[in-house]
Design an enzyme around this catalytic site. Structure first.
Site, PDB file in Angstrom:
ATOM      1  N   GLY A 136       0.848  -1.192   0.000  1.00  0.00           N
ATOM      2  CA  GLY A 136       0.000   0.000   0.000  1.00  0.00           C
ATOM      3  C   GLY A 136       0.882   1.239   0.000  1.00  0.00           C
ATOM      4  O   GLY A 136       2.040   1.187  -0.431  1.00  0.00           O
ATOM      5  N   SER A 137       0.341   2.361   0.511  1.00  0.00           N
ATOM      6  CA  SER A 137       1.138   3.594   0.422  1.00  0.00           C
ATOM      7  C   SER A 137       2.403   3.497   1.274  1.00  0.00           C
ATOM      8  O   SER A 137       3.466   3.952   0.858  1.00  0.00           O
ATOM      9  CB  SER A 137       0.292   4.818   0.791  1.00  0.00           C
ATOM     10  OG  SER A 137      -0.060   4.798   2.146  1.00  0.00           O
ATOM     11  N   ILE A 138       2.324   2.867   2.453  1.00  0.00           N
ATOM     12  CA  ILE A 138       3.532   2.716   3.277  1.00  0.00           C
ATOM     13  C   ILE A 138       4.555   1.818   2.571  1.00  0.00           C
ATOM     14  O   ILE A 138       5.733   2.157   2.466  1.00  0.00           O
ATOM     15  CB  ILE A 138       3.175   2.136   4.671  1.00  0.00           C
ATOM     16  CG1 ILE A 138       2.313   3.131   5.445  1.00  0.00           C
ATOM     17  CG2 ILE A 138       4.431   1.796   5.447  1.00  0.00           C
ATOM     18  CD1 ILE A 138       1.724   2.571   6.732  1.00  0.00           C
ATOM     19  N   ARG A 183      -2.422  -8.827  -1.623  1.00  0.00           N
ATOM     20  CA  ARG A 183      -3.605  -9.601  -2.018  1.00  0.00           C
ATOM     21  C   ARG A 183      -3.626  -9.821  -3.523  1.00  0.00           C
ATOM     22  O   ARG A 183      -3.916 -10.883  -4.011  1.00  0.00           O
ATOM     23  CB  ARG A 183      -4.887  -8.875  -1.580  1.00  0.00           C
ATOM     24  CG  ARG A 183      -5.292  -9.156  -0.138  1.00  0.00           C
ATOM     25  CD  ARG A 183      -6.371  -8.199   0.301  1.00  0.00           C
ATOM     26  NE  ARG A 183      -5.899  -6.808   0.187  1.00  0.00           N
ATOM     27  CZ  ARG A 183      -6.627  -5.737   0.486  1.00  0.00           C
ATOM     28  NH1 ARG A 183      -7.859  -5.879   0.914  1.00  0.00           N
ATOM     29  NH2 ARG A 183      -6.116  -4.524   0.367  1.00  0.00           N
ATOM     30  N   ARG A 190       1.059  -3.966  12.372  1.00  0.00           N
ATOM     31  CA  ARG A 190       0.365  -4.271  13.619  1.00  0.00           C
ATOM     32  C   ARG A 190       0.997  -5.524  14.208  1.00  0.00           C
ATOM     33  O   ARG A 190       1.355  -6.452  13.472  1.00  0.00           O
ATOM     34  CB  ARG A 190      -1.127  -4.540  13.373  1.00  0.00           C
ATOM     35  CG  ARG A 190      -1.980  -3.304  13.120  1.00  0.00           C
ATOM     36  CD  ARG A 190      -2.118  -2.401  14.356  1.00  0.00           C
ATOM     37  NE  ARG A 190      -2.879  -1.190  14.078  1.00  0.00           N
ATOM     38  CZ  ARG A 190      -2.358  -0.037  13.654  1.00  0.00           C
ATOM     39  NH1 ARG A 190      -1.046   0.063  13.463  1.00  0.00           N
ATOM     40  NH2 ARG A 190      -3.124   1.011  13.452  1.00  0.00           N
ATOM     41  N   GLU A 239       0.339  -4.496  23.250  1.00  0.00           N
ATOM     42  CA  GLU A 239       0.933  -3.217  23.657  1.00  0.00           C
ATOM     43  C   GLU A 239       0.177  -2.627  24.837  1.00  0.00           C
ATOM     44  O   GLU A 239      -1.034  -2.776  24.905  1.00  0.00           O
ATOM     45  CB  GLU A 239       0.865  -2.231  22.483  1.00  0.00           C
ATOM     46  CG  GLU A 239       1.694  -2.680  21.298  1.00  0.00           C
ATOM     47  CD  GLU A 239       1.409  -1.862  20.048  1.00  0.00           C
ATOM     48  OE1 GLU A 239       0.685  -0.856  20.136  1.00  0.00           O
ATOM     49  OE2 GLU A 239       1.908  -2.234  18.986  1.00  0.00           O
ATOM     50  N   HIS A 247       5.614   1.885  19.486  1.00  0.00           N
ATOM     51  CA  HIS A 247       4.535   2.156  18.517  1.00  0.00           C
ATOM     52  C   HIS A 247       4.420   3.663  18.265  1.00  0.00           C
ATOM     53  O   HIS A 247       3.348   4.246  18.446  1.00  0.00           O
ATOM     54  CB  HIS A 247       3.194   1.593  19.005  1.00  0.00           C
ATOM     55  CG  HIS A 247       2.194   1.457  17.879  1.00  0.00           C
ATOM     56  ND1 HIS A 247       1.121   0.602  17.908  1.00  0.00           N
ATOM     57  CD2 HIS A 247       2.128   2.079  16.665  1.00  0.00           C
ATOM     58  CE1 HIS A 247       0.429   0.707  16.784  1.00  0.00           C
ATOM     59  NE2 HIS A 247       1.022   1.592  16.013  1.00  0.00           N
ATOM     60  N   PHE A 248       5.550   4.247  17.841  1.00  0.00           N
ATOM     61  CA  PHE A 248       5.543   5.700  17.632  1.00  0.00           C
ATOM     62  C   PHE A 248       5.818   6.094  16.180  1.00  0.00           C
ATOM     63  O   PHE A 248       6.171   7.241  15.907  1.00  0.00           O
ATOM     64  CB  PHE A 248       6.451   6.424  18.628  1.00  0.00           C
ATOM     65  CG  PHE A 248       7.943   6.183  18.567  1.00  0.00           C
ATOM     66  CD1 PHE A 248       8.559   5.538  17.507  1.00  0.00           C
ATOM     67  CD2 PHE A 248       8.765   6.661  19.594  1.00  0.00           C
ATOM     68  CE1 PHE A 248       9.923   5.354  17.476  1.00  0.00           C
ATOM     69  CE2 PHE A 248      10.143   6.489  19.564  1.00  0.00           C
ATOM     70  CZ  PHE A 248      10.718   5.832  18.494  1.00  0.00           C
TER      71      PHE A 248
END
Lengths: 328, 328
Positions: B166-168, B188, B245, B274, B292-293
């Site tokens: 995706g974009s990331i 996918r 995640r 977390e 998770h920053f």
């Protein structure tokens, strides 16, 4: 002896190793299978005694970047015709004396440039995004206790000034462009091959940059070039990265600027008096320090081993050297 | 009251904030100058009591990515017509119920993608080049005592498998190409717009990669997708980076592979439970952990603040939303 040649055991050529360089320590066995290695550091003799006793006919030397190859060392090595240094820099070698004696000099060329540029980007990301500090925070179990971590800073959109646009500087620029940074640079001369903005004045470069990355050689001209004036021009939101040589920066002024918040942070692989590092920096989370290891990857050590052997073997078989420093 | 309008004090529109999101905490003052903000977390009432007492006419909600916006919450907010979440993900929102009630949903769109990709590269460089560990080594004064640090690994030339393009993922690919990495991916569906090698099978991607970077959404299909089999396919010289995640990876198996040297290292911004993090990872220098920053930079918080306000103000002035989630 010619009639015995078919039965003669092949004697590998002799080299003297001085330093000794890290790459020699890593690949000692491999070097020793290809060359007869003189090892002064294993001898109880002083270096001049060792050289007088056993190196009068030695033709080639492999030296570390930290070994000062001066005219007095050369005086004890009358047969030397090649010196190969494992560093990119050659300011530890008395070039004038080498030229006078007809000694060829070869170096590590740009074999380390990509690794050094990678570490520059790694240190910069670490400072901006607080990676080392975040890692310490998580690993000391503070996350569940203290909750959210202070905000970091975005790399994209930052104005990056590159000090010295040689092969390392160009690699840094290429990488940071992919992150969306705007690149400008200072250098002895403007480079017509690039479109980045050129600042002949280092203070003006700093004033127009969010980040300075030091990539230049250490020379008389660049010694303490990053002084208090340049750091104040970089400003209190500015970040300094140094992967070049410690003494390009006036370290005392840098420490003071970091302590007083006159710049925002720093990523430093090099220091003025290595391995000694200013202790004032130990407690600063906005300062990331590494032990001058920008060139030290498994892959670059292997590449360096091959280049060093390639130069030595080319010399002993009268072929052109792979990374000869040309006479000016 | 029409005749009093010229003298009427302008009442800013009312919103309810649920979570509250980090961006609200950072820009509380600015939000509060543009909107009348209902703050259930400051009230002694339970959330249902608070909503029943004061939010029956509230039309817009600003919610955090961690706030579960369920049908039972919606039941207490009969006038809601817009929900804006500060996260990119929307799996905490009951979309079906929102559609049924005619509630528009807006999110953070891809505002964070570059920052998340930057952290992925930062964690990867940190693991390969031992930056956090080197920083600790220098700052604890060990350099003069222990001397040379163990060799790191070169990023250039590595085969990087991106899980979820995706974009990331695309931003990660673009950055790593500039370092000389060879990119392939799983997703996918194959993306006709890119030339990277596509592996429909995650195990085959892992087997053909030195590095895996997890960039996919957490769904039923991707839950524990990175299992023991995938990790063993990545292999003992492989490195895993996860900025997606925690639960995309089977964390227990990951810990075991790291402890046993079945993979070489990991850079992790996300975890299954977390802020709880497996303590077995605390002592491993080849594992870099962050709290998770990935999205938390000053710049992205400001961009997010503007996007959130833009959506809310567009809604109240009947203009098109800036980051509306389209109905499928």
């Amino acid at each position: 002896m010619a009639e015995h040649q078919p039965f003669k055991v092949h004697q590998p050529p002799e080299i003297i190793v001085l330093g000794p360089p890290s790459v020699f320590k890593v690949y000692d066995k491999q070097f020793s299978s290809r060359f007869r290695v003189l090892r002064p550091w294993e001898s109880p003799l002083s270096l001049p005694q060792f050289l007088a006793a056993g190196a009068q006919n030695t033709q080639a030397a492999l030296i570390s970047g930290g070994f000062r190859f001066t005219s007095s060392v050369l005086h004890h090595l009358p047969s030397i015709r090649l010196v190969v240094t494992t560093s990119a820099g050659i300011n530890h070698i008395d070039l004038v004396e080498c030229r006078r004696r007809g000694i060829a000099v070869a170096n590590a060329a740009s074999i380390f440039s990509a690794d050094v540029a990678d570490l520059a980007v790694g240190l910069l990301l670490d400072v901006l995004r607080r990676i080392s500090a975040g890692n310490r925070f998580v690993k000391s179990g503070l996350w569940p206790v203290q909750g959210a971590y202070p905000l970091g800073f975005k790399l994209g959109g930052k104005k990056v000034g590159i000090v010295g646009l040689g092969s390392i500087g160009l690699y840094v620029a290429k990488r940071l462009e992919a992150f969306g940074c705007a690149i400008s640079y200072s250098s002895r001369k403007e480079k017509p091959s690039v479109s980045y903005a050129f600042y002949p004045d280092i203070c003006k470069l700093a004033a127009n940059s969010d980040i300075l990355v030091i990539c230049c050689a250490l020379t008389e001209q660049t010694h303490h070039m990053i002084n208090r004036e340049v750091l104040l021009a970089l400003g209190k939101e500015g970040v300094l990265v140094n992967i070049a040589r410690g003494a390009v920066v006036d370290e005392k002024e840098l420490v003071s600027c970091l302590q007083n918040g006159e710049i925002s942070g720093a990523g430093l692989d090099v220091f003025e008096n290595e391995p000694s590092v200013p202790k004032e920096l130990y407690e600063l989370d906005n300062v990331v320090l590494s032990p001058h290891f920008a060139v030290f990857t498994e892959e670059s050590m292997w590449d360096l081993y091959e280049l060093m052997c390639g130069n030595l073997e080319a010399f002993f078989s009268n072929k052109p050297l792979l990374s000869l420093i040309p006479e000016e």
